[in-house]
Design an enzyme around this catalytic site. Structure first.
Site, PDB file in Angstrom:
ATOM      1  N   ASN A  49       8.990  -7.736  -2.353  1.00  0.00           N
ATOM      2  CA  ASN A  49       8.974  -7.078  -3.734  1.00  0.00           C
ATOM      3  C   ASN A  49      10.378  -6.465  -3.893  1.00  0.00           C
ATOM      4  O   ASN A  49      11.023  -6.045  -2.915  1.00  0.00           O
ATOM      5  CB  ASN A  49       7.883  -5.843  -3.639  1.00  0.00           C
ATOM      6  CG  ASN A  49       7.817  -5.234  -5.009  1.00  0.00           C
ATOM      7  OD1 ASN A  49       7.753  -5.913  -6.287  1.00  0.00           O
ATOM      8  ND2 ASN A  49       7.365  -4.015  -5.203  1.00  0.00           N
TER       9      ASN A  49
ATOM     10  N   ASP B 204       3.219  -4.872   2.239  1.00  0.00           N
ATOM     11  CA  ASP B 204       1.976  -4.603   3.236  1.00  0.00           C
ATOM     12  C   ASP B 204       0.980  -4.091   2.324  1.00  0.00           C
ATOM     13  O   ASP B 204       0.674  -4.055   1.049  1.00  0.00           O
ATOM     14  CB  ASP B 204       2.351  -3.460   4.351  1.00  0.00           C
ATOM     15  CG  ASP B 204       2.562  -2.128   3.893  1.00  0.00           C
ATOM     16  OD1 ASP B 204       2.398  -1.882   2.791  1.00  0.00           O
ATOM     17  OD2 ASP B 204       2.936  -1.309   4.797  1.00  0.00           O
TER      18      ASP B 204
ATOM     19  N   HIS C 266      11.971  -3.213  -5.922  1.00  0.00           N
ATOM     20  CA  HIS C 266      11.489  -1.760  -6.775  1.00  0.00           C
ATOM     21  C   HIS C 266      12.620  -0.870  -6.939  1.00  0.00           C
ATOM     22  O   HIS C 266      13.905  -0.839  -6.300  1.00  0.00           O
ATOM     23  CB  HIS C 266      10.548  -0.881  -5.717  1.00  0.00           C
ATOM     24  CG  HIS C 266      10.126   0.218  -6.334  1.00  0.00           C
ATOM     25  ND1 HIS C 266       9.130   0.020  -7.170  1.00  0.00           N
ATOM     26  CD2 HIS C 266      10.620   1.549  -6.201  1.00  0.00           C
ATOM     27  CE1 HIS C 266       8.760   1.417  -7.434  1.00  0.00           C
ATOM     28  NE2 HIS C 266       9.649   2.241  -7.019  1.00  0.00           N
TER      29      HIS C 266
ATOM     30  N   LEU D 260      -1.775  -6.594  -5.532  1.00  0.00           N
ATOM     31  CA  LEU D 260      -2.434  -7.506  -5.015  1.00  0.00           C
ATOM     32  C   LEU D 260      -3.326  -6.958  -4.027  1.00  0.00           C
ATOM     33  O   LEU D 260      -3.160  -5.864  -3.367  1.00  0.00           O
ATOM     34  CB  LEU D 260      -1.372  -8.315  -4.135  1.00  0.00           C
ATOM     35  CG  LEU D 260      -0.451  -9.101  -4.996  1.00  0.00           C
ATOM     36  CD1 LEU D 260       0.615  -9.939  -4.148  1.00  0.00           C
ATOM     37  CD2 LEU D 260      -1.102 -10.134  -6.058  1.00  0.00           C
TER      38      LEU D 260
HETATM   39  C1  GRF Z   1      12.772  -4.578 -12.243  1.00  0.00           C
HETATM   40  O1  GRF Z   1      13.382  -3.550 -12.581  1.00  0.00           O
HETATM   41  C2  GRF Z   1      12.138  -4.242 -10.921  1.00  0.00           C
HETATM   42  O2  GRF Z   1      12.700  -3.643  -9.936  1.00  0.00           O
HETATM   43  C3  GRF Z   1      10.514  -3.811 -11.082  1.00  0.00           C
HETATM   44  O3  GRF Z   1      10.351  -4.570 -12.453  1.00  0.00           O
HETATM   45  C4  GRF Z   1      11.546  -4.819 -13.122  1.00  0.00           C
HETATM   46  C5  GRF Z   1      11.425  -6.357 -13.495  1.00  0.00           C
HETATM   47  O4  GRF Z   1      12.514  -6.882 -14.101  1.00  0.00           O
HETATM   48  N1  GRF Z   1       9.787  -4.217 -10.185  1.00  0.00           N
HETATM   49  P1  GRF Z   1      12.800  -8.380 -14.665  1.00  0.00           P
HETATM   50  O5  GRF Z   1      11.045  -8.645 -15.091  1.00  0.00           O
HETATM   51  O6  GRF Z   1      12.910  -8.987 -13.563  1.00  0.00           O
HETATM   52  O7  GRF Z   1      13.653  -8.345 -15.793  1.00  0.00           O
END
Ligand code: GRF
Length: 201
Positions: A108, A142, A110, A94
């Site tokens: 988010n 951020d 990760h 973004l």
């Molecule tokens: C997850 O592992 C998340 O950590 C990353 O992308 C993946 C998304 O998986 N950012 P999903 O689409 O929720 O199954």
């Protein structure tokens, strides 16, 4: 009820975990008012439809640059009354404008223990690095990628026989538990942010 927009690009399993928690936990405190995707083929659309949640498709190509794309996303979220953006496997970065419009109001998730292994292919990065432990991070967004204040982390051990697929599967099990917990905490005003530090009250 805290109205939230979930942004997803892929399979949407984290979205599903949030939908399930909202449905089963009377104290969840947040309502998914819209699911927004940049990919018309995202499974997130079907998951939202099954749950009776409104959907919006906002593609990068129809806007052509990051600023216009970000504005369209934020506008769509606000049109549905969302006060928080929850990124759940949203594969686009973004523009900083989003952070200005939703300060400490964008989450988010990760698949690594940040600040290790930011960016794409975090699971492969950890494996290729020979790390013994990786995990999950939920953080506020951020202006920098995978950088904002860390809200919660969960370690996941890397086993000798792990492939990227098997490791990601165990990471996702933790994600599906952790993300709803964090969204609930935010909705219930339990998260206090001071600079980079997030205190759970
Ligand atoms: C997850 O592992 C998340 O950590 C990353 O992308 C993946 C998304 O998986 N950012 P999903 O689409 O929720 O199954």
């Amino acid at each position: 009820m805290l109205p939230i927009a979930v942004l997803a690009s892929g399979s949407g399993t984290n979205l599903q975990a949030l939908i399930d928690s909202a449905a089963s936990d009377v104290d969840f405190g947040a309502e998914i008012v819209v699911v927004i995707t940049d990919r018309p083929d995202s499974q997130a659309l079907q998951r939202a439809a099954n749950a009776g949640i409104a959907t919006e498709v906002v593609t990068f190509d129809e806007h052509g640059n990051r600023d216009a794309f970000t504005k369209a996303l934020c506008d769509a979220a606000e049109d549905h009354g969302a006060q928080v953006l929850v990124l759940a496997g949203f594969m686009r970065i973004l523009a900083p404008d989003a952070v200005e419009r939703f300060p400490n109001r964008i989450l988010n998730i990760h698949p690594s223990l940040l600040p290790s292994f930011p960016g794409v292919d975090a699971v492969e990065q950890a494996l290729n690095h020979g790390a013994k432990v990786t995990g999950v991070t939920v953080h506020f967004v951020d202006e920098q990628v995978d950088h904002g204040p860390i809200i919660a982390q969960e370690p996941v051990p890397i086993l000798g026989e792990d492939t990227a697929e098997s490791l990601h599967e165990r990471i996702q099990q933790q994600e599906h538990r952790l993300y709803p917990e964090v969204v609930k905490a935010l909705a219930r005003h339990r998260l206090e942010v001071t600079g980079r530090s997030v205190e759970w009250r």
